[in-house]
Scaffold this active site. Structure first.
Site, PDB file in Angstrom:
ATOM      1  N   GLY A   1      39.653  35.090  61.362  1.00 23.55           N
ATOM      2  CA  GLY A   1      40.218  36.256  60.682  1.00 23.55           C
ATOM      3  C   GLY A   1      41.634  36.149  60.158  1.00 23.55           C
TER       4      GLY A   1
ATOM      5  N   TYR B   1      34.413  31.524  50.928  1.00 27.25           N
ATOM      6  CA  TYR B   1      33.610  32.622  50.405  1.00 27.25           C
ATOM      7  C   TYR B   1      33.514  32.555  48.878  1.00 27.25           C
ATOM      8  CZ  TYR B   1      34.640  33.910  55.175  1.00 27.25           C
ATOM      9  OH  TYR B   1      34.778  33.868  56.530  1.00 27.25           O
TER      10      TYR B   1
ATOM     11  N   CYS C   1      25.900  39.946  32.252  1.00 30.26           N
ATOM     12  CA  CYS C   1      25.712  41.209  31.540  1.00 30.26           C
ATOM     13  C   CYS C   1      25.952  42.416  32.437  1.00 30.26           C
ATOM     14  CB  CYS C   1      24.319  41.229  30.948  1.00 30.26           C
ATOM     15  SG  CYS C   1      24.099  39.844  29.851  1.00 30.26           S
TER      16      CYS C   1
END
Ligand code: LLP
Length: 421
Positions: A239, A375, A346
């Site tokens: 973290g 990530y 799109c």
């Protein structure tokens, strides 16, 4: 600190000019620096020494086998949250005894897999999981080493989607109920309690929530020991945040974090495990992309790149900021332009940045998203039938493609049209 720097006016990864990689693999591509990965891992192990410890890299942040091999070779353990991640860690050569299995929804099949091939511990997150693990281990005639992941009800002060230690979050066992569930764990066959686990969230830029959580874990350790349990390991989760932009406040360093761990739980005689992902891989990777078009909109200019939300979803998903830099170093006198930086997908959500001042850029220019190593590639998809972005690892003055871009034929070959159509 990372190893993405301008040399002779061109952005390099260590000793390799990024246009050279682009010429070989095409764009977009993820590029990692081995030296940066090694350095970040080392920072954590230095910060925890001389406490007995194991740095378990959070595989979810960046799971390419080459990255896992690199870290495993340095001595890292791995934190996995699925059978797939477990198999990746094993395939990279990491011993089962160095793999901690986290996750709120482990299946019985995943439990069997890890018990068969070796696991350091399961971080158990609920009573049903505890009972299932006991059944699975007993049926296999083995014993599963476990911690219970406790939820300390601490607000990590991070983005709502990545905070995990508040009572309303799905993670862990409410800390107040932990003594009762440890008692049940001690009674159940096939389980061996080894410690406590906690993880309160990701991208924390303040140490105070860690401190609050770890103090609660220290108190619980004393209480559980008094109840007769063996608590020899504390898994303190991951973290610790990274700087995503140089103008940001600077998050605490691993050394500050290590000092905090020593201060809060260092006197308990436990082996310390941590599960950092982002701080090891985040600033060790960039996403390199080409400008397809510069489009004049109504009162705004769009920089349309060949990477999109499917390649790097963090801006669309969390409103995350990634620094975007040109691969050709801008002249000092260059007057910045202001762009909305977008991809070809799109959806209007396919926007990396709005109103971003950048040096003048034109069709064909290369740009790099910084801090994309964690990530990034792992959260990519093939939305809009865009092939997964390849990954490249740089080591000194050479590079290797560690995941090739799939061909369209390979992508199409995964689908099957039933014979009755
Ligand atoms: N351990 C556990 C149990 C976790 O759930 C996580 C991250 C970590 C360790 C590693 O945390 P780190 O050191 O990387 O902060 N996709 C989001 C981040 C999700 C984090 C999930 N859990 C993002 O892009 O910001």
């Amino acid at each position: 600190m990372d190893h993405f720097i301008y040399r002779d006016g061109i952005l390099h990864a260590e000793g390799v000019a990024l246009p050279d990689i682009a010429a070989t693999v095409g764009t977009p591509f993820y590029c990692y620096s081995a030296a940066t990965l090694r350095r970040h891992y080392q920072l954590f192990t230095d910060a925890l020494s001389p406490l007995p410890h194991l740095v378990c890299f959070a595989v979810k942040s960046c799971s390419n086998l080459a990255i896992l091999r690199l870290l495993g070779d340095l001595g890292a353990g791995m934190d996995v949250v699925s059978g797939g991640e477990y198999l990746r860690a094993r395939a990279a050569g990491v011993a089962g005894e160095k793999i901690v299995f986290s996750g709120v929804g482990k299946t019985r099949a995943e439990m069997r897999l890890a018990l068969t091939d070796g696991v350091r511990q399961f971080n158990v997150e609920s009573e049903p999981e505890l009972r299932a693990l006991s059944e699975v281990a007993t049926a296999m005639g083995t014993t599963a080493p476990i911690t219970l992941r406790v939820n300390p009800d601490v607000d990590a002060g991070t983005h709502d989607k990545i905070a995990t230690g508040r009572k309303e979050d799905k993670f862990g066992i409410p800390i107040a109920r932990a003594p009762g569930i440890y008692a049940e764990a001690a009674r159940l066959p096939g389980l061996s309690v080894v410690g406590i686990d906690v993880h309160i969230g990701s991208q924390l830029t303040d140490l105070a929530p860690f401190e609050a959580a770890y103090r609660k874990v220290a108190d619980l350790t004393r209480q559980l020991r008094a109840d007769g349990h063996t608590i020899s390991r504390l898994d303190l989760g991951g973290g610790l945040g990274i700087p995503y932009t140089r103008s940001n406040e600077v998050p605490p360093l691993p050394s500050d974090y290590g000092a905090l761990i020593k201060r809060t739980v260092g006197d308990l005689g436990c082996e310390i495990e941590i599960e950092p992902g982002r701080l090891i891989s985040g600033n060790a990777g960039i996403l390199v992309s080409s400008v397809i078009w510069v489009k004049e909109g109504e009162g705004r200019k769009f920089l349309i790149l060949d990477s999109a939300m499917n390649d790097l979803i963090r801006p669309a998903m969390y409103g995350a900021w990634h620094d975007i830099v040109p691969v050709g170093e801008p002249a000092p006198e260059a007057i910045p332009d202001v762009f909305d930086v977008v991809g070809p997908v799109c959806e209007s959500g396919d926007t990396f940045a709005r109103g971003r001042p950048l040096p003048p850029l034109a069709e064909g220019d290369l740009v790099a998203f910084r801090s994309a190593g964690a990530y990034g590639a792992v959260m990519a998809s093939e939305y809009n039938s865009r092939p997964l972005v390849p990954e490249v690892l740089v080591h000194g003055d050479h590079f290797a493609v560690i995941r090739a871009r799939p061909t369209f034929d390979e992508m199409l070959a995964r689908d099957t049209i039933p014979e009755w159509l």
